[in-house]
Design an enzyme around this catalytic site. Structure first.
Site, PDB file in Angstrom:
ATOM      1  N   TYR A 158       2.792  71.118  13.364  1.00 38.14           N
ATOM      2  CA  TYR A 158       3.477  70.275  14.276  1.00 38.14           C
ATOM      3  C   TYR A 158       3.918  70.745  15.537  1.00 38.14           C
ATOM      4  O   TYR A 158       3.309  70.571  16.716  1.00 38.14           O
ATOM      5  CB  TYR A 158       4.552  69.442  13.788  1.00 38.14           C
ATOM      6  CG  TYR A 158       5.520  68.421  14.582  1.00 38.14           C
ATOM      7  CD1 TYR A 158       4.780  67.275  15.145  1.00 38.14           C
ATOM      8  CD2 TYR A 158       6.640  68.966  15.128  1.00 38.14           C
ATOM      9  CE1 TYR A 158       5.404  66.739  16.118  1.00 38.14           C
ATOM     10  CE2 TYR A 158       7.364  68.139  16.129  1.00 38.14           C
ATOM     11  CZ  TYR A 158       6.790  67.160  16.430  1.00 38.14           C
ATOM     12  OH  TYR A 158       7.443  66.275  17.557  1.00 38.14           O
ATOM     13  N   LYS A 190       2.222  70.402  19.606  1.00 38.55           N
ATOM     14  CA  LYS A 190       3.242  70.017  20.678  1.00 38.55           C
ATOM     15  C   LYS A 190       2.930  71.021  21.639  1.00 38.55           C
ATOM     16  O   LYS A 190       2.814  70.547  22.876  1.00 38.55           O
ATOM     17  CB  LYS A 190       4.676  69.825  20.024  1.00 38.55           C
ATOM     18  CG  LYS A 190       4.784  68.496  19.133  1.00 38.55           C
ATOM     19  CD  LYS A 190       4.338  67.065  19.683  1.00 38.55           C
ATOM     20  CE  LYS A 190       5.243  66.614  20.684  1.00 38.55           C
ATOM     21  NZ  LYS A 190       4.761  65.270  21.128  1.00 38.55           N
TER      22      LYS A 190
HETATM   23  N1  NAI Z   1      11.861  62.134  16.664  1.00 38.47           N
HETATM   24  C1  NAI Z   1      12.276  63.046  17.003  1.00 38.47           C
HETATM   25  O1  NAI Z   1      13.420  63.724  16.756  1.00 38.47           O
HETATM   26  C2  NAI Z   1      11.484  63.784  18.159  1.00 38.47           C
HETATM   27  C3  NAI Z   1      10.263  63.236  18.468  1.00 38.47           C
HETATM   28  N2  NAI Z   1       9.533  63.752  19.452  1.00 38.47           N
HETATM   29  C4  NAI Z   1       8.359  63.352  20.129  1.00 38.47           C
HETATM   30  O2  NAI Z   1       8.525  62.082  20.663  1.00 38.47           O
HETATM   31  C5  NAI Z   1       7.459  61.129  20.255  1.00 38.47           C
HETATM   32  C6  NAI Z   1       7.689  59.956  19.490  1.00 38.47           C
HETATM   33  O3  NAI Z   1       8.231  60.280  18.281  1.00 38.47           O
HETATM   34  P1  NAI Z   1       8.839  59.300  17.497  1.00 38.47           P
HETATM   35  O4  NAI Z   1       9.041  58.073  17.933  1.00 38.47           O
HETATM   36  O5  NAI Z   1       9.942  59.964  16.710  1.00 38.47           O
HETATM   37  O6  NAI Z   1       7.599  58.994  16.156  1.00 38.47           O
HETATM   38  P2  NAI Z   1       7.246  57.644  15.606  1.00 38.47           P
HETATM   39  O7  NAI Z   1       6.247  58.162  14.574  1.00 38.47           O
HETATM   40  O8  NAI Z   1       8.391  56.653  15.369  1.00 38.47           O
HETATM   41  O9  NAI Z   1       6.304  57.043  16.908  1.00 38.47           O
HETATM   42  C7  NAI Z   1       5.073  57.521  17.087  1.00 38.47           C
HETATM   43  C8  NAI Z   1       4.493  56.267  17.370  1.00 38.47           C
HETATM   44  O10 NAI Z   1       3.033  56.903  17.648  1.00 38.47           O
HETATM   45  C9  NAI Z   1       1.997  56.048  17.206  1.00 38.47           C
HETATM   46  N3  NAI Z   1       0.667  56.738  16.862  1.00 38.47           N
HETATM   47  C10 NAI Z   1       0.709  57.953  15.854  1.00 38.47           C
HETATM   48  N4  NAI Z   1      -0.800  58.278  16.001  1.00 38.47           N
HETATM   49  C11 NAI Z   1      -1.193  57.366  16.856  1.00 38.47           C
HETATM   50  C12 NAI Z   1      -2.773  57.485  17.117  1.00 38.47           C
HETATM   51  N5  NAI Z   1      -3.472  58.184  16.705  1.00 38.47           N
HETATM   52  N6  NAI Z   1      -3.027  56.657  18.102  1.00 38.47           N
HETATM   53  C13 NAI Z   1      -1.992  55.742  18.512  1.00 38.47           C
HETATM   54  N7  NAI Z   1      -0.699  55.696  18.521  1.00 38.47           N
HETATM   55  C14 NAI Z   1      -0.615  56.539  17.616  1.00 38.47           C
HETATM   56  C15 NAI Z   1       2.705  55.667  15.894  1.00 38.47           C
HETATM   57  O11 NAI Z   1       2.009  54.312  15.345  1.00 38.47           O
HETATM   58  C16 NAI Z   1       4.099  55.423  16.077  1.00 38.47           C
HETATM   59  O12 NAI Z   1       4.401  53.910  16.740  1.00 38.47           O
HETATM   60  C17 NAI Z   1       6.374  61.905  19.683  1.00 38.47           C
HETATM   61  O13 NAI Z   1       5.430  62.618  20.308  1.00 38.47           O
HETATM   62  C18 NAI Z   1       7.119  63.257  18.974  1.00 38.47           C
HETATM   63  O14 NAI Z   1       6.397  64.236  18.917  1.00 38.47           O
HETATM   64  C19 NAI Z   1      10.008  64.895  20.269  1.00 38.47           C
HETATM   65  C20 NAI Z   1      11.334  65.359  19.886  1.00 38.47           C
HETATM   66  C21 NAI Z   1      12.139  64.945  18.737  1.00 38.47           C
HETATM   67  C1  LIG Z   2      19.206  69.468   3.317  1.00 42.14           C
HETATM   68  C2  LIG Z   2      18.109  69.979   4.225  1.00 42.14           C
HETATM   69  C3  LIG Z   2      17.908  71.196   4.284  1.00 42.14           C
HETATM   70  C4  LIG Z   2      18.158  69.111   5.506  1.00 42.14           C
HETATM   71  C5  LIG Z   2      16.915  68.855   6.094  1.00 42.14           C
HETATM   72  C6  LIG Z   2      16.934  68.513   7.309  1.00 42.14           C
HETATM   73  C7  LIG Z   2      15.511  68.275   7.968  1.00 42.14           C
HETATM   74  C8  LIG Z   2      14.740  67.165   7.484  1.00 42.14           C
HETATM   75  C9  LIG Z   2      15.773  67.929   9.411  1.00 42.14           C
HETATM   76  C10 LIG Z   2      16.806  69.226  10.175  1.00 42.14           C
HETATM   77  C11 LIG Z   2      16.171  69.432  11.574  1.00 42.14           C
HETATM   78  C12 LIG Z   2      15.183  68.174  11.858  1.00 42.14           C
HETATM   79  C13 LIG Z   2      14.105  68.454  13.184  1.00 42.14           C
HETATM   80  C14 LIG Z   2      14.860  68.901  14.119  1.00 42.14           C
HETATM   81  O1  LIG Z   2      15.890  67.528  14.592  1.00 42.14           O
HETATM   82  C15 LIG Z   2      13.832  68.876  15.528  1.00 42.14           C
HETATM   83  C16 LIG Z   2      12.747  68.021  15.318  1.00 42.14           C
HETATM   84  C17 LIG Z   2      11.738  67.581  16.495  1.00 42.14           C
HETATM   85  C18 LIG Z   2      10.722  66.928  16.437  1.00 42.14           C
HETATM   86  O2  LIG Z   2      10.064  67.077  17.688  1.00 42.14           O
HETATM   87  C19 LIG Z   2      10.279  66.358  15.483  1.00 42.14           C
HETATM   88  C20 LIG Z   2      11.336  66.370  14.404  1.00 42.14           C
HETATM   89  C21 LIG Z   2      12.155  67.295  14.051  1.00 42.14           C
HETATM   90  C22 LIG Z   2      11.151  68.411  13.524  1.00 42.14           C
HETATM   91  C23 LIG Z   2      13.250  67.392  13.182  1.00 42.14           C
HETATM   92  C24 LIG Z   2      12.401  66.912  11.764  1.00 42.14           C
HETATM   93  C25 LIG Z   2      13.566  66.697  10.419  1.00 42.14           C
HETATM   94  C26 LIG Z   2      14.617  67.978  10.576  1.00 42.14           C
HETATM   95  C27 LIG Z   2      13.728  69.271  10.136  1.00 42.14           C
END
Ligand code: NAI
Ligand SMILES: CC(C)CCC[C@@H](C)[C@H]1CC[C@H]2[C@@H]3[C@H](O)CC4=CC(=O)CC[C@]4(C)[C@H]3CC[C@]12C
EC number: 1.1.1.-
Length: 369
Positions: free
Chosen positions: A159, A163
């Site tokens: 992952y 990214k």
């Molecule tokens: N959730 C988090 O804490 C963080 C997320 N991100 C980034 O933010 C973005 C959004 O993440 P989330 O909303 O958490 O994830 P999510 O899984 O909820 O949303 C991702 C969306 O992309 C769509 N998707 C996946 N593969 C696809 C494909 N092949 N074609 C078209 N659509 C596709 C999925 O259907 C989903 O709706 C991602 O790029 C992720 O890397 C960055 C930092 C933290």
């Molecule tokens: C009791 C366990 C040790 C707790 C596990 C928690 C983990 C599942 C999550 C702790 C930190 C999270 C990640 C962090 O917030 C940074 C992230 C950034 C992204 O871009 C994608 C998600 C994630 C990797 C997030 C995923 C869950 C954790 C590893």
């Protein structure tokens, strides 16, 4: 894009617009982007909630498509002024293969860039991640760092590797000539761990706590700080960045910005308790209940079981060597770069963000959402 009262109406495309962050970006654009003429929502899985948006004044076009299919991406991008590329495969639990993660996150991003170049779309905002920087495989803390902080970014997990590669593609594409002769302007936003309405891991922790009679057990020392940011503020930052990319192309083009707001610095578990506590859960232990080596052992065992069982069944628990390392390493940001470059201020205070999240956890925990 003309900058006048009679400004031209713009076409925006949000890839991954039905995901956790994507939905907030879509709704934020509709609420806060006055120049929006058409909003294209591109996702592999379209959400039913999109239907209700179609009755508003802005044309909302739902496009079911896959970012790994170059022709589908090109068709969606054609005629768009701005692309917010948030689609991605967020998998740190081993649910998808490394190849699939690479295909979606890297090749998908390449397809978006090439589509912009071919069709003449000039502005691209990419949702990157803090994971592009760290935590690294050596477990070095990143304490209140900013975009210029020196840090040894070493990744092995698919992952963060994907990214990092995708972010580099986006930044290197800045300045490329798009169809029609104008330069492509790109930037990348790096959220830390996002929380808020729609955060599935938070909901899962809540349900697990309920199953355990209202208790959660501390696993990570409270001194390990995690950067967290509210989804509404991350969405707002995307909208602002997209809006300002043209006017401030020379400053913003090719730049990265951490996503930040007023959320407090806390350990992952203590931060979650800000929401789960008011929902009735309690975190047991001022210190981790199990010695760290036990967690390392269970994480390694989980990885082994995942590998052994893979031909038969998908075994993908929360705890594995990678998630343990991330959870157990301090990673917090302290920066004002987005404020200086494009005037970003968080739209939601910490109190608002907290209240909204608590309400969502309460509702989601008791329903099948
Ligand atoms: N959730 C988090 O804490 C963080 C997320 N991100 C980034 O933010 C973005 C959004 O993440 P989330 O909303 O958490 O994830 P999510 O899984 O909820 O949303 C991702 C969306 O992309 C769509 N998707 C996946 N593969 C696809 C494909 N092949 N074609 C078209 N659509 C596709 C999925 O259907 C989903 O709706 C991602 O790029 C992720 O890397 C960055 C930092 C933290
Ligand atoms: C009791 C366990 C040790 C707790 C596990 C928690 C983990 C599942 C999550 C702790 C930190 C999270 C990640 C962090 O917030 C940074 C992230 C950034 C992204 O871009 C994608 C998600 C994630 C990797 C997030 C995923 C869950 C954790 C590893």
């Amino acid at each position: 894009m003309a900058d006048s009262a009679q400004a031209q109406k713009l076409v925006y495309l949000v890839t991954g617009g039905c995901g956790f962050l994507g939905e907030h970006v879509v709704r934020m654009l509709l609420q806060r982007e006055p120049r929006l003429g058409e909003l294209r929502v591109f996702d592999r899985h379209l959400g039913p909630w999109l239907e209700e948006l179609k009755t508003g004044p802005v044309r909302v076009t739902a496009i079911q498509g896959d970012v790994t299919e170059a022709h589908e991406v090109a068709a969606a991008v054609a005629g768009a002024h701005v692309v917010i590329h948030t689609a991605g495969l967020v998998d740190v639990f081993g649910r998808a293969s490394p190849e699939t993660i690479h295909e979606v996150n890297v090749q998908g991003t390449r397809n978006v860039i090439e589509a912009c170049v071919q069709t003449g779309t000039q502005f691209l905002v990419y949702t990157s991640s803090m994971e592009v920087v760290g935590p690294n495989t050596k477990g070095h803390p990143f304490y209140r760092g900013n975009e210029d902080t020196l840090y040894e970014a070493v990744h092995r997990h698919p992952y963060p590797c994907s990214k990092a590669l995708a972010e580099r593609l986006v930044l290197e594409a800045n300045g490329r000539e798009v169809h029609g002769g104008l330069p492509l302007v790109t930037c990348a936003l790096r959220p830390t761990g996002i929380y808020g309405e729609g955060h599935q891991i938070m909901r899962d922790f809540y349900r697990q706590g309920l199953r355990l009679g209202g208790w959660l057990f501390r696993a990570i020392p409270a001194s390990v700080e995690h950067g967290r940011v509210y989804v509404g503020n991350v969405a707002w930052m995307h909208v602002l960045a997209a809006r300002e990319l043209e006017r401030r192309a020379a400053l913003m083009g090719g730049q990265v910005y951490f996503c930040y707001d007023g959320s407090p610095y806390k350990s992952y578990e203590d931060f979650n308790m800000e929401f789960l506590g008011p929902c009735g859960l309690q975190l047991v232990g001022a210190r981790p209940l199990l010695p760290y080596w036990v967690l390392v052992f269970v994480a390694a065992l989980n990885a082994l079981l995942q590998w052994l069982l893979r031909p038969l069944v998908l075994y993908a628990p929360l705890l594995n060597p990678y998630t343990l390392a991330v959870a157990n390493t301090t990673f917090t940001v302290s920066t004002d770069k987005a404020q200086r470059h494009f005037g970003y201020e968080p739209l939601f205070s910490w109190e608002d963000s907290r209240t909204r999240t608590i309400l969502w956890v309460q509702a989601a925990g008791s329903s099948a959402q």
